[in-house]
Design a protein around this motif. Structure first.
Motif, PDB file in Angstrom:
ATOM      1  N   ASP A 112     -13.347  -7.843   7.538  1.00 17.44           N
ATOM      2  CA  ASP A 112     -12.159  -7.582   6.733  1.00 17.44           C
ATOM      3  C   ASP A 112     -11.517  -6.258   7.196  1.00 17.44           C
ATOM      4  O   ASP A 112     -12.148  -5.483   7.913  1.00 17.44           O
ATOM      5  CB  ASP A 112     -12.627  -7.467   5.276  1.00 17.44           C
TER       6      ASP A 112
ATOM      7  N   ASN B 296     -22.131  -8.789  -2.539  1.00 18.42           N
ATOM      8  CA  ASN B 296     -21.289  -9.431  -3.535  1.00 18.42           C
ATOM      9  C   ASN B 296     -21.928 -10.766  -3.893  1.00 18.42           C
ATOM     10  O   ASN B 296     -22.645 -11.355  -3.084  1.00 18.42           O
ATOM     11  CB  ASN B 296     -19.866  -9.646  -2.998  1.00 18.42           C
TER      12      ASN B 296
ATOM     13  N   ARG C  22     -20.541 -13.645  -4.486  1.00 12.55           N
ATOM     14  CA  ARG C  22     -19.494 -14.677  -4.367  1.00 12.55           C
ATOM     15  C   ARG C  22     -18.956 -14.684  -2.939  1.00 12.55           C
ATOM     16  O   ARG C  22     -19.317 -13.829  -2.139  1.00 12.55           O
ATOM     17  CB  ARG C  22     -18.356 -14.290  -5.312  1.00 12.55           C
TER      18      ARG C  22
ATOM     19  N   ASP D  78     -12.918 -12.432  -0.305  1.00 10.72           N
ATOM     20  CA  ASP D  78     -11.496 -12.705  -0.262  1.00 10.72           C
ATOM     21  C   ASP D  78     -10.858 -11.532   0.482  1.00 10.72           C
ATOM     22  O   ASP D  78     -10.916 -10.410  -0.017  1.00 10.72           O
ATOM     23  CB  ASP D  78     -10.943 -12.802  -1.691  1.00 10.72           C
TER      24      ASP D  78
ATOM     25  N   GLU E 143     -12.236 -13.175   3.387  1.00  8.43           N
ATOM     26  CA  GLU E 143     -13.161 -13.741   4.378  1.00  8.43           C
ATOM     27  C   GLU E 143     -13.200 -15.269   4.333  1.00  8.43           C
ATOM     28  O   GLU E 143     -13.293 -15.943   5.370  1.00  8.43           O
ATOM     29  CB  GLU E 143     -14.586 -13.196   4.150  1.00  8.43           C
TER      30      GLU E 143
HETATM   31  N1  GLY Z   1     -13.035  -8.707   1.177  1.00  9.71           N
HETATM   32  C1  GLY Z   1     -13.968  -7.992   0.416  1.00  9.71           C
HETATM   33  C2  GLY Z   1     -14.486  -8.674  -0.762  1.00  9.71           C
HETATM   34  O1  GLY Z   1     -14.258  -9.849  -0.983  1.00  9.71           O
HETATM   35  O2  GLY Z   1     -15.189  -8.036  -1.531  1.00  9.71           O
END
Ligand code: GLY
Ligand code: AMP
Length: 436
Positions: free
Chosen positions: A220, A292, A294, A297, A299
């Motif tokens: 990211d 994380n 989950r 986002d 990714e």
């Molecule tokens: N792109 C970093 C996240 O989803 O935490």
């Protein structure tokens, strides 16, 4: 339990409203197993692949009731907030397979201290740290360690609770900010870490709590401005796979993911869903920056287009603890996704601008436009409705071609205030030396 070759369909409820959820919705809807797809609340793009429904995604009973009443055979949880409040627990208690950990497992993201403690018990490499519940001791630690340091509010703070402080005064200010309530309850415990250096790399994995199936790597770009400058955002662009990762680093990241899931299982935490490992590739090897609970986002917007498997099958296998039967396979192409944002993001920005050119971009071979902050008005026009508006994803046989294609597609799209970084993937293109 359905046999894996059973082609009967099932209705699915997906929670969330971002680009990640549009990508998840597209991949779920592409499965022959997918019956009706509900997205709660969804966005201007998900209306084309399923039915957006109005439902409080953070109310465990409401989600479980909706899934029961509509006869859903799978619930998929996109964002962290519903996970942390126990939506997955409620869905599973109602007898419905759910992709996403329960509240206990979601603490891997919901509490930085909890995840550091799990890492410690699992023997997983991560930054050295101290944790504090009062400002005075935190400040004493900061002064003893000296800058640079990374100050983290313990709880969920929408990506804003991490301050990388290169100067002592900055670290002191960050500690003060956490304890003064800027991040609400999230800041009542503070984790202070040594600052690590190196390229970042994300490794997400499917898991059923026992078996771990790593996805391909992704990276990211969190900062708002070109050259990795400016404030942190939810993510301005991403690519997959990460070309600069060595085989040894990859093997170590996989080992770390497996060790972490094994530790959670040993502690009685039945983690079924996606575990996202955020790594820094330090000179001493990969170290975990964060977990994380989950999909990432943005990714997801480069990982899922490359996944060859049927996502419904993979998610059901996670939910029903038979991931052992599943082997993942990936398209060999590179994927690059550029985020188009509203001017002003991550600060204040205007909404309601008409977006044009999405169809032209999507008409290009190997280009997909995922909606994030959009909504469709009564006339069927797509309007901006958030800071991160669209994710323009392109696939191509080489990294450079995927980048070029993504940027070519971005040029076809327009809205007032359209803003983007032009250097997504540029460092990776230059090679590992670009991080020295
Ligand atoms: N792109 C970093 C996240 O989803 O935490
Ligand atoms: P996190 O939410 O914990 O991943 O932190 C957000 C971002 O802060 C990461 O993607 C890194 O860029 C940076 N970061 C977090 N922890 C550290 C660390 N210990 N050393 C250097 N940078 C860090």
């Amino acid at each position: 339990m359905a046999a894996t070759n059973d082609v009967s369909t099932l209705d699915i409820l997906l929670l969330g409203s971002g680009g990640r959820e549009h990508a998840l919705a597209c991949k779920l809807a592409a499965s022959p197993r997918c019956g009706k797809l509900y997205i709660a609340p969804g966005n201007g793009g998900t209306v084309a692949v399923g039915e957006n429904v109005s439902l409080d995604a953070e109310d465990p009973a409401a989600v479980a009731d909706f899934a029961c009443e509509t006869g859903c055979g799978l619930v998929v949880i996109g964002p962290e907030a519903p996970l942390v409040v126990g939506v997955a627990d409620a869905v599973r208690e109602a007898g419905i397979p759910c992709f996403g950990p329960g509240a206990a497992g979601a603490q891997m993201e919901g509490s930085k201290l909890f995840s550091k403690q799990v890492m410690g018990r699992a023997g997983v490499p991560t930054a050295a740290y101290g944790s504090f519940t009062d400002e005075e001791s935190a400040l004493a630690y900061v002064r003893e360690q000296g800058a640079p340091l990374v100050v983290k509010a313990d709880g969920l703070a929408a990506g804003k609770g991490v301050i990388v402080a290169t100067e002592l005064a900055q670290a002191e200010e960050a500690v003060h900010e956490c304890f003064s309530g800027t991040f609400g309850d999230a800041g009542s415990t503070v984790v202070i870490e040594e600052m690590l250096t190196g390229p970042e790399c994300s490794l997400l994995a499917f898991t059923d709590g026992r078996c771990v199936r790593p996805m391909d790597t992704s990276q990211d770009h969190k900062r708002a401005l070109e050259g990795d400058l400016g404030p942190n955002t939810g993510g301005m662009g991403v690519y997959s796979p990460v070309p600069i990762v060595t085989d040894e680093e990859h093997a170590e990241m996989v080992r770390i993911m497996e060790a972490t899931v094994a530790e959670l299982a040993a502690e009685g935490i039945d983690y079924r869903g996606c575990l996202y490992g955020g790594f820094m590739l330090t000179p001493a090897g990969p170290k975990v920056l964060e977990f994380n609970a989950r999909f990432g986002d943005p990714e997801t917007q480069v990982i899922l287009p490359r996944l060859e498997n049927d996502l419904v099958e993979v998610m059901l296998a996670c939910a029903e603890q038979r991931l052992d039967d599943v082997e993942l396979s990936w398209r060999p192409e590179y994927a690059v996704s550029v985020v188009l944002t509203s001017a002003g993001y991550p600060g204040s920005y205007e909404k309601g601008k008409v977006i044009t050119g999405i169809e032209d971009a999507e008409a290009m071979d190997d280009v997909t436009v995922y909606h994030a902050g959009t909504r469709m008005d009564d006339e069927g026009r797509v309007l901006t409705n958030g800071g991160r508006v669209l994710n323009v994803t392109a696939l191509a046989p080489t990294f450079e071609a995927a980048r070029d294609l993504a940027y070519e597609a971005c040029e076809k799209i327009d809205f007032e205030g359209k803003t983007l970084r032009h250097d997504i993937g540029l460092r990776a293109l230059r090679g590992r030396e670009a991080w020295d």
